[in-house]
Design a protein around this motif. Structure first.
Motif, PDB file in Angstrom:
ATOM      1  N   ASP A  67       5.826  28.050 -24.754  1.00  0.00           N
ATOM      2  CA  ASP A  67       6.365  27.320 -23.609  1.00  0.00           C
ATOM      3  C   ASP A  67       6.173  25.814 -23.763  1.00  0.00           C
ATOM      4  O   ASP A  67       6.823  25.031 -23.090  1.00  0.00           O
ATOM      5  N   ALA A  68       5.243  25.424 -24.644  1.00  0.00           N
ATOM      6  CA  ALA A  68       4.957  24.003 -24.835  1.00  0.00           C
ATOM      7  C   ALA A  68       4.539  23.752 -26.276  1.00  0.00           C
ATOM      8  O   ALA A  68       4.050  24.658 -26.966  1.00  0.00           O
ATOM      9  N   TYR A  69       4.733  22.501 -26.709  1.00  0.00           N
ATOM     10  CA  TYR A  69       4.455  22.118 -28.101  1.00  0.00           C
ATOM     11  C   TYR A  69       3.749  20.764 -28.087  1.00  0.00           C
ATOM     12  O   TYR A  69       4.224  19.810 -27.474  1.00  0.00           O
ATOM     13  N   LEU A  70       2.621  20.691 -28.786  1.00  0.00           N
ATOM     14  CA  LEU A  70       1.869  19.443 -28.925  1.00  0.00           C
ATOM     15  C   LEU A  70       1.688  19.152 -30.416  1.00  0.00           C
ATOM     16  O   LEU A  70       1.158  19.983 -31.153  1.00  0.00           O
ATOM     17  N   PHE A  71       2.124  17.976 -30.865  1.00  0.00           N
ATOM     18  CA  PHE A  71       1.930  17.562 -32.252  1.00  0.00           C
ATOM     19  C   PHE A  71       1.194  16.228 -32.244  1.00  0.00           C
ATOM     20  O   PHE A  71       1.550  15.312 -31.491  1.00  0.00           O
ATOM     21  N   GLU A 125      -7.803  13.919 -23.702  1.00  0.00           N
ATOM     22  CA  GLU A 125      -6.429  14.053 -23.212  1.00  0.00           C
ATOM     23  C   GLU A 125      -5.831  15.395 -23.615  1.00  0.00           C
ATOM     24  O   GLU A 125      -5.155  16.051 -22.813  1.00  0.00           O
ATOM     25  N   LEU A 126      -6.073  15.818 -24.837  1.00  0.00           N
ATOM     26  CA  LEU A 126      -5.542  17.106 -25.293  1.00  0.00           C
ATOM     27  C   LEU A 126      -6.158  18.252 -24.499  1.00  0.00           C
ATOM     28  O   LEU A 126      -5.476  19.228 -24.162  1.00  0.00           O
ATOM     29  N   HIS A 127      -7.441  18.142 -24.192  1.00  0.00           N
ATOM     30  CA  HIS A 127      -8.102  19.179 -23.391  1.00  0.00           C
ATOM     31  C   HIS A 127      -7.443  19.270 -22.010  1.00  0.00           C
ATOM     32  O   HIS A 127      -7.189  20.378 -21.494  1.00  0.00           O
ATOM     33  N   GLU A 128      -7.153  18.126 -21.420  1.00  0.00           N
ATOM     34  CA  GLU A 128      -6.500  18.108 -20.110  1.00  0.00           C
ATOM     35  C   GLU A 128      -5.113  18.735 -20.182  1.00  0.00           C
ATOM     36  O   GLU A 128      -4.728  19.512 -19.287  1.00  0.00           O
ATOM     37  N   ARG A 129      -4.351  18.408 -21.219  1.00  0.00           N
ATOM     38  CA  ARG A 129      -2.993  18.949 -21.338  1.00  0.00           C
ATOM     39  C   ARG A 129      -3.031  20.462 -21.574  1.00  0.00           C
ATOM     40  O   ARG A 129      -2.243  21.208 -20.988  1.00  0.00           O
ATOM     41  N   LEU A 130      -3.921  20.917 -22.436  1.00  0.00           N
ATOM     42  CA  LEU A 130      -4.026  22.346 -22.706  1.00  0.00           C
ATOM     43  C   LEU A 130      -4.468  23.098 -21.450  1.00  0.00           C
ATOM     44  O   LEU A 130      -3.961  24.194 -21.157  1.00  0.00           O
ATOM     45  N   THR A 131      -5.392  22.516 -20.707  1.00  0.00           N
ATOM     46  CA  THR A 131      -5.853  23.138 -19.464  1.00  0.00           C
ATOM     47  C   THR A 131      -4.716  23.237 -18.459  1.00  0.00           C
ATOM     48  O   THR A 131      -4.551  24.263 -17.780  1.00  0.00           O
ATOM     49  N   SER A 132      -3.912  22.183 -18.361  1.00  0.00           N
ATOM     50  CA  SER A 132      -2.773  22.189 -17.445  1.00  0.00           C
ATOM     51  C   SER A 132      -1.776  23.287 -17.799  1.00  0.00           C
ATOM     52  O   SER A 132      -1.300  24.020 -16.925  1.00  0.00           O
ATOM     53  N   HIS A 133      -1.463  23.421 -19.085  1.00  0.00           N
ATOM     54  CA  HIS A 133      -0.538  24.473 -19.513  1.00  0.00           C
ATOM     55  C   HIS A 133      -1.144  25.860 -19.270  1.00  0.00           C
ATOM     56  O   HIS A 133      -0.433  26.796 -18.878  1.00  0.00           O
ATOM     57  N   LEU A 134      -2.431  25.974 -19.502  1.00  0.00           N
ATOM     58  CA  LEU A 134      -3.100  27.254 -19.285  1.00  0.00           C
ATOM     59  C   LEU A 134      -3.051  27.637 -17.808  1.00  0.00           C
ATOM     60  O   LEU A 134      -2.817  28.806 -17.461  1.00  0.00           O
ATOM     61  N   ASP A 135      -3.240  26.662 -16.927  1.00  0.00           N
ATOM     62  CA  ASP A 135      -3.179  26.917 -15.489  1.00  0.00           C
ATOM     63  C   ASP A 135      -1.795  27.403 -15.062  1.00  0.00           C
ATOM     64  O   ASP A 135      -1.666  28.135 -14.070  1.00  0.00           O
TER      65      ASP A 135
END
Length: 375
Positions: A67-71, A125-135
């Motif tokens: 659903d999401a992609y982070l590079f 920042e990556l932890h925040e983004r991953l947490t947001s997607h996980l939520d």
């Protein structure tokens, strides 16, 4: 694009054949590993999405892997830095059947590409983004551009025999503070000393001339003489095959020099390890292929898939950003999301044929997402 890549592949094969016939390279001519690599080029491929005009309708959310992609374009800078040669984070995420964000390109857009000055800031920042997607119950593909493993053999085994052991060892040894000040050259020198006691060789190389005598005594500025073009411990299997196909990937043992990746790896794996082992993310995180094996069948609990990436694997495309590092990770997000949209991303998680004799060893070393080598 596919036709151009086909002819480029044939040209690479012919160049290698001519090279092996030259009188100055007769040692390669009799090298079975070189012969095997040349043969494998014919079966190597890097999937490239078809032009937009031939794209089929978007696949449904249920058939996409992510659903999401982070590079992330990583950096081993010794002080905070922004702009060129610093850390860039690109992200895209699906809303309905489109990638949601503000910058339009065809029918999908990227979220804001960000430039952070330190590794600590990037990891937060990556932890925040991953947490947001996980939520939001999203599954996210996250890719850094440094090596996730060392070539198999005594050198690697002296550090750790698998990713978990290597990650824990480097996390314990590397000091990397809020100002990006780190001890990577000291750690490389220490590891060289330990490896040397077992193997009589010191594999890490490349350092500034300003390091202290203790570091310089175990860490050469120049490539040690024992490394050779055919030394099986210098490159992982994926790197051997990519180099044989004309891709100029570098060895994890090289710490300094244009294109080198060793320093980014030494200071990167501890941050990757911290994200993977975070209390809130650990139960949902896996690192491909170490935790997953050669598969794209992730269970419902796995919502974060880490994978290694190398920007040079993609063809040059019109720049989306004035900074090359940022453009590369934006390009990677477009590449991954469009392949996923067509159902063509999933096969990349099983890049080797079942009968490949190096299949198990390559999984143990780690692989670069996007490069396939099938018979």
């Amino acid at each position: 694009h596919r036709l151009n890549f086909y002819f480029l592949r044939l040209f690479s094969i012919e160049c290698l054949n001519v090279f092996s016939r030259s009188s100055n390279n007769r040692s390669l001519e009799n090298d079975p590993q070189h012969t095997k690599n040349v043969e494998r080029i014919k079966h190597s491929q890097i999937p490239i999405p078809a032009p937009r005009t031939t794209m089929p309708h978007s696949t449904s959310a249920s058939t996409r892997l992510f659903d999401a992609y982070l590079f992330i374009d990583w950096s081993a800078n010794n002080r905070p830095k922004r702009g060129k040669d610093s850390i860039w984070i690109a992200e895209g995420s699906w809303a309905s059947d489109k990638v949601s964000s503000h910058r339009q390109k065809d029918d999908f857009v990227l979220n804001q590409t960000t430039n952070v000055s330190t590794r600590g800031e990037a990891t937060e920042e990556l932890h925040e983004r991953l947490t947001s997607h996980l939520d939001e119950d999203h599954r996210t593909l996250i890719c850094f551009d440094f090596s996730y493993g060392f070539p198999s053999g005594p050198f690697r085994d002296s550090i750790g025999k698998n990713f978990n052991a290597i990650g824990d060892r480097l996390t314990a040894l590397i000091s990397d503070n809020a100002r990006n000040e780190n001890n990577r050259f000291e750690v490389a020198s220490q590891l060289n000393e330990e490896i040397g006691r077992v193997t009589q060789h010191s594999p890490f190389w490349g350092r500034p001339s300003t390091v202290n005598d203790k570091v310089s005594s175990n860490l050469s500025q120049k490539k040690p003489a024992f490394w050779s073009q055919t030394n099986p411990q210098e490159y992982r299997i994926v790197e051997q095959r990519m180099r044989a196909s004309g891709k100029r990937v570098f060895s994890a043992w090289q710490l300094l020099g244009h294109g080198s990746v060793g320093s980014q790896m030494l200071v990167g794996i501890p941050h990757l390890n911290s994200l993977r082992n975070s209390e809130s993310l650990h139960a949902h995180s896996k690192i491909w292929p170490f935790d997953t094996g050669w598969t794209n069948e992730f269970d419902s609990v796995t919502k974060i898939v880490h994978a290694e990436f190398w920007p040079g694997i993609l063809p040059t495309s019109p720049s989306t950003h004035s900074i090359r590092d940022a453009a590369q990770v934006e390009n990677a997000v477009h590449w991954a999301s469009r392949l996923d949209e067509r159902g063509q991303l999933a096969p990349l998680f099983d890049p080797m044929s079942q009968e490949d004799p190096d299949r198990n060893e390559a999984q143990d070393e780690g692989w670069i997402l996007g490069f396939t080598c099938r018979r």
